[in-house]
Design a protein around this motif. Structure first.
Motif, PDB file in Angstrom:
ATOM      1  N   VAL A  11       2.359   7.545   7.294  1.00  0.00           N
ATOM      2  CA  VAL A  11       2.169   7.477   5.843  1.00  0.00           C
ATOM      3  C   VAL A  11       0.818   8.087   5.486  1.00  0.00           C
ATOM      4  O   VAL A  11      -0.201   7.767   6.096  1.00  0.00           O
ATOM      5  CB  VAL A  11       2.239   6.015   5.343  1.00  0.00           C
ATOM      6  CG1 VAL A  11       2.034   5.950   3.842  1.00  0.00           C
ATOM      7  CG2 VAL A  11       3.544   5.366   5.734  1.00  0.00           C
ATOM      8  N   GLU A  12       0.832   8.982   4.502  1.00  0.00           N
ATOM      9  CA  GLU A  12      -0.375   9.570   3.929  1.00  0.00           C
ATOM     10  C   GLU A  12      -0.322   9.326   2.429  1.00  0.00           C
ATOM     11  O   GLU A  12       0.717   8.919   1.907  1.00  0.00           O
ATOM     12  CB  GLU A  12      -0.420  11.065   4.238  1.00  0.00           C
ATOM     13  CG  GLU A  12      -0.526  11.377   5.710  1.00  0.00           C
ATOM     14  CD  GLU A  12      -0.463  12.861   6.004  1.00  0.00           C
ATOM     15  OE1 GLU A  12      -0.677  13.670   5.077  1.00  0.00           O
ATOM     16  OE2 GLU A  12      -0.188  13.210   7.151  1.00  0.00           O
ATOM     17  N   PRO A  13      -1.399   9.585   1.688  1.00  0.00           N
ATOM     18  CA  PRO A  13      -1.409   9.283   0.254  1.00  0.00           C
ATOM     19  C   PRO A  13      -0.261   9.918  -0.551  1.00  0.00           C
ATOM     20  O   PRO A  13       0.385   9.243  -1.327  1.00  0.00           O
ATOM     21  CB  PRO A  13      -2.768   9.804  -0.208  1.00  0.00           C
ATOM     22  CG  PRO A  13      -3.620   9.760   1.011  1.00  0.00           C
ATOM     23  CD  PRO A  13      -2.713  10.034   2.163  1.00  0.00           C
ATOM     24  N   SER A  14       0.009  11.194  -0.371  1.00  0.00           N
ATOM     25  CA  SER A  14       1.055  11.827  -1.177  1.00  0.00           C
ATOM     26  C   SER A  14       2.238  12.298  -0.347  1.00  0.00           C
ATOM     27  O   SER A  14       3.182  12.876  -0.876  1.00  0.00           O
ATOM     28  CB  SER A  14       0.467  13.029  -1.933  1.00  0.00           C
ATOM     29  OG  SER A  14       0.012  14.002  -0.998  1.00  0.00           O
ATOM     30  N   ARG A  15       2.186  12.064   0.935  1.00  0.00           N
ATOM     31  CA  ARG A  15       3.244  12.501   1.835  1.00  0.00           C
ATOM     32  C   ARG A  15       3.627  11.369   2.781  1.00  0.00           C
ATOM     33  O   ARG A  15       2.843  10.478   3.050  1.00  0.00           O
ATOM     34  CB  ARG A  15       2.799  13.693   2.679  1.00  0.00           C
ATOM     35  CG  ARG A  15       2.588  14.944   1.899  1.00  0.00           C
ATOM     36  CD  ARG A  15       2.286  16.092   2.852  1.00  0.00           C
ATOM     37  NE  ARG A  15       2.304  17.352   2.165  1.00  0.00           N
ATOM     38  CZ  ARG A  15       3.380  18.096   1.978  1.00  0.00           C
ATOM     39  NH1 ARG A  15       4.537  17.702   2.434  1.00  0.00           N
ATOM     40  NH2 ARG A  15       3.308  19.232   1.337  1.00  0.00           N
ATOM     41  N   VAL A  16       4.838  11.486   3.296  1.00  0.00           N
ATOM     42  CA  VAL A  16       5.330  10.538   4.285  1.00  0.00           C
ATOM     43  C   VAL A  16       5.929  11.353   5.425  1.00  0.00           C
ATOM     44  O   VAL A  16       6.679  12.298   5.187  1.00  0.00           O
ATOM     45  CB  VAL A  16       6.401   9.600   3.666  1.00  0.00           C
ATOM     46  CG1 VAL A  16       6.980   8.673   4.705  1.00  0.00           C
ATOM     47  CG2 VAL A  16       5.814   8.809   2.511  1.00  0.00           C
ATOM     48  N   ASN A  55       6.103  12.358  -1.688  1.00  0.00           N
ATOM     49  CA  ASN A  55       6.320  11.030  -2.239  1.00  0.00           C
ATOM     50  C   ASN A  55       5.877  11.048  -3.702  1.00  0.00           C
ATOM     51  O   ASN A  55       4.845  10.472  -4.054  1.00  0.00           O
ATOM     52  CB  ASN A  55       5.538   9.993  -1.427  1.00  0.00           C
ATOM     53  CG  ASN A  55       5.849   8.575  -1.816  1.00  0.00           C
ATOM     54  OD1 ASN A  55       6.676   8.317  -2.687  1.00  0.00           O
ATOM     55  ND2 ASN A  55       5.180   7.627  -1.177  1.00  0.00           N
ATOM     56  N   PRO A  56       6.648  11.730  -4.582  1.00  0.00           N
ATOM     57  CA  PRO A  56       6.206  11.882  -5.969  1.00  0.00           C
ATOM     58  C   PRO A  56       6.159  10.578  -6.755  1.00  0.00           C
ATOM     59  O   PRO A  56       5.379  10.443  -7.687  1.00  0.00           O
ATOM     60  CB  PRO A  56       7.233  12.846  -6.570  1.00  0.00           C
ATOM     61  CG  PRO A  56       8.439  12.691  -5.721  1.00  0.00           C
ATOM     62  CD  PRO A  56       7.939  12.342  -4.345  1.00  0.00           C
ATOM     63  N   SER A  57       6.962   9.602  -6.381  1.00  0.00           N
ATOM     64  CA  SER A  57       6.976   8.313  -7.085  1.00  0.00           C
ATOM     65  C   SER A  57       5.962   7.343  -6.517  1.00  0.00           C
ATOM     66  O   SER A  57       5.880   6.200  -6.970  1.00  0.00           O
ATOM     67  CB  SER A  57       8.368   7.686  -7.002  1.00  0.00           C
ATOM     68  OG  SER A  57       9.330   8.566  -7.520  1.00  0.00           O
ATOM     69  N   ASN A  58       5.209   7.765  -5.494  1.00  0.00           N
ATOM     70  CA  ASN A  58       4.224   6.913  -4.821  1.00  0.00           C
ATOM     71  C   ASN A  58       4.826   5.579  -4.386  1.00  0.00           C
ATOM     72  O   ASN A  58       4.247   4.514  -4.626  1.00  0.00           O
ATOM     73  CB  ASN A  58       2.995   6.696  -5.697  1.00  0.00           C
ATOM     74  CG  ASN A  58       2.190   7.964  -5.862  1.00  0.00           C
ATOM     75  OD1 ASN A  58       2.070   8.743  -4.916  1.00  0.00           O
ATOM     76  ND2 ASN A  58       1.672   8.186  -7.045  1.00  0.00           N
ATOM     77  N   LEU A  59       6.001   5.644  -3.768  1.00  0.00           N
ATOM     78  CA  LEU A  59       6.636   4.442  -3.244  1.00  0.00           C
ATOM     79  C   LEU A  59       5.799   3.902  -2.096  1.00  0.00           C
ATOM     80  O   LEU A  59       5.260   4.652  -1.287  1.00  0.00           O
ATOM     81  CB  LEU A  59       8.048   4.751  -2.753  1.00  0.00           C
ATOM     82  CG  LEU A  59       9.047   5.242  -3.808  1.00  0.00           C
ATOM     83  CD1 LEU A  59      10.350   5.656  -3.153  1.00  0.00           C
ATOM     84  CD2 LEU A  59       9.302   4.155  -4.827  1.00  0.00           C
ATOM     85  N   SER A  60       5.688   2.596  -2.028  1.00  0.00           N
ATOM     86  CA  SER A  60       4.914   1.954  -0.975  1.00  0.00           C
ATOM     87  C   SER A  60       5.807   1.769   0.243  1.00  0.00           C
ATOM     88  O   SER A  60       6.692   0.919   0.260  1.00  0.00           O
ATOM     89  CB  SER A  60       4.397   0.604  -1.471  1.00  0.00           C
ATOM     90  OG  SER A  60       3.680  -0.021  -0.443  1.00  0.00           O
TER      91      SER A  60
END
Length: 146
Positions: A11-16, A55-60
């Motif tokens: 997991v990264e801030p804007s990518r998974v 991860n455009p929706s910033n899902l956790s």
């Protein structure tokens, strides 16, 4: 939207980063034991491919979770057309043009092969320039319940 269920491995801030098992349609086919393509697909069985998805929706999400990723069908069709049709179109057009100009067979073949390679080079250059655009990237759609 073409969707696939995958497992999160980073997991990264804007990518998974996700891992997906490489599957073919042969796995579900009843004729796979009698088909040469089915036999060839067994060589790639149990191979895992890791891909970075947006991860455009910033899902956790957490490592180990199963998620659904998607890729727009239009971008896949566009990429397939570029990769398969454009180089062949270059080859055919140059071959026909060389024939109409009265060139010999060897010249036609050489020019056609050069046109095919130029088509592949053009596709590579285009994809390098546009690979960062979001509509060519897989995106994280949802988290599956455990």
């Amino acid at each position: 939207m073409i969707e696939e269920i995958v497992t999160v491995v980073g997991v990264e801030p804007s990518r998974v980063r996700v891992a997906a098992a490489r599957n073919s349609a042969c796995a579900q086919c009843s004729s796979r034991s009698n088909c040469s393509q089915g036999v060839l697909s067994q060589w790639q069985k149990d191979k895992v491919v890791e891909v970075d998805v947006l991860n455009p929706s910033n899902l956790s999400v957490a490592v180990g979770e199963r998620v659904v990723i998607g890729l727009p069908e239009g971008s896949l069709m566009r990429a397939s057309f570029l990769l398969y049709c454009l180089p062949l179109l270059c080859l055919v057009l140059v071959a026909v043009t060389a024939r109409q100009l009265g060139m010999g067979e060897i010249e036609q073949v050489l020019l056609s092969v050069m046109a095919l390679l130029a088509g592949f080079w053009g596709v590579r250059r285009y994809t390098r320039r546009h690979e960062v655009q979001p509509h060519y990237q897989p995106v994280l759609l949802k988290i599956l319940e455990t």
